[in-house]
Design an enzyme around this catalytic site. Structure first.
Site, PDB file in Angstrom:
ATOM      1  N   TYR A  84       0.867  -1.177   0.000  1.00 33.93           N
ATOM      2  CA  TYR A  84       0.000   0.000   0.000  1.00 33.93           C
ATOM      3  C   TYR A  84       0.906   1.229   0.000  1.00 33.93           C
ATOM      4  O   TYR A  84       1.384   1.660   1.028  1.00 33.93           O
ATOM      5  CB  TYR A  84      -0.897  -0.052   1.236  1.00 33.93           C
ATOM      6  CG  TYR A  84      -1.953   1.031   1.376  1.00 33.93           C
ATOM      7  CD1 TYR A  84      -2.273   1.900   0.355  1.00 33.93           C
ATOM      8  CD2 TYR A  84      -2.658   1.149   2.570  1.00 33.93           C
ATOM      9  CE1 TYR A  84      -3.250   2.862   0.511  1.00 33.93           C
ATOM     10  CE2 TYR A  84      -3.644   2.117   2.735  1.00 33.93           C
ATOM     11  CZ  TYR A  84      -3.926   2.966   1.708  1.00 33.93           C
ATOM     12  OH  TYR A  84      -4.896   3.931   1.865  1.00 33.93           O
TER      13      TYR A  84
ATOM     14  N   LYS B 240      -0.720  -0.893  -4.502  1.00 36.66           N
ATOM     15  CA  LYS B 240      -1.902  -0.032  -4.524  1.00 36.66           C
ATOM     16  C   LYS B 240      -1.398   1.383  -4.477  1.00 36.66           C
ATOM     17  O   LYS B 240      -0.630   1.743  -3.663  1.00 36.66           O
ATOM     18  CB  LYS B 240      -2.818  -0.317  -3.343  1.00 36.66           C
ATOM     19  CG  LYS B 240      -3.937   0.712  -3.234  1.00 36.66           C
ATOM     20  CD  LYS B 240      -4.422   0.774  -1.809  1.00 36.66           C
ATOM     21  CE  LYS B 240      -5.328   1.907  -1.560  1.00 36.66           C
ATOM     22  NZ  LYS B 240      -4.770   3.234  -1.621  1.00 36.66           N
TER      23      LYS B 240
END
Length: 191
Positions: A160, A191
């Protein structure tokens, strides 16, 4: 009243960042954590939120517990209860397990893997870097992520990358992607 569809995320497929791919990208909403008037998570609203996303937005996968989901504002107990609520819905679930402490992140990752054994819709985890003791290189970032991904195995693992929140900057994501693919067997994207 439920909020309109939250921000959408782009999760990269587990391919080279530089080569074009025939595989489609998947858009996945980063869902909000519903709260009660008193400020505690309202897990009872998750089912209604899930139905809204499924029926009116045709959403089949959700990203739970990221920045939209107030992840770092919640205790580990609250985060596990949030995962339990989403695991009982019809959407596939990717749980953000990142934390300032590697121990907390690995504990939540292991819990997510345990929930996934009973709920086939729990399909992956994501973790961000520490924003306090920031990794300064690709290898430090990979080493930070390895135990978290291992604790969640065999679930898919995504990094992330959110430098606006972590202030982890200056690490080349193309280099990280290649190193993570080599060192983390369950790594599937950023992400």
């Amino acid at each position: 009243m439920l909020s309109p569809l939250p921000l959408l995320l782009l999760l990269l497929p587990a391919l080279s960042l530089s080569a074009p791919s025939a595989e489609p990208f998947t858009l996945i909403p980063a869902v909000f954590t519903p709260f009660s008037e008193g400020g505690s998570p309202n897990y009872g609203l998750v089912k209604k939120y899930s139905e809204f996303l499924h029926l009116s937005q045709n959403i089949s996968t959700v990203f739970v517990g990221g920045t939209n989901g107030e992840s770092l504002s919640l205790s580990l107990t609250e985060r596990t209860k949030l995962l339990d609520a989403w695991a009982s819905t019809q959407q596939d679930v990717i749980m953000m397990v990142g934390a300032e402490s590697v121990e907390d992140a690995t504990e939540l990752a292991a819990y997510t893997a345990k929930v996934a054994k009973k709920n086939s819709n729990v399909i992956g985890v994501a973790a961000m870097a520490s924003s306090f003791f920031k990794p300064g290189s690709v290898s430090e970032l990979v080493e930070f992520m390895k135990p978290i991904a291992a604790a969640a195995a065999p679930l898919s693992f995504k990094y992330y990358h959110i430098p606006s929140m972590t202030n982890v900057e200056g690490i080349d994501m193309g280099e990280f992607f290649a190193a993570a693919k080599e060192s983390i067997p369950t790594f599937t994207g950023i992400k």
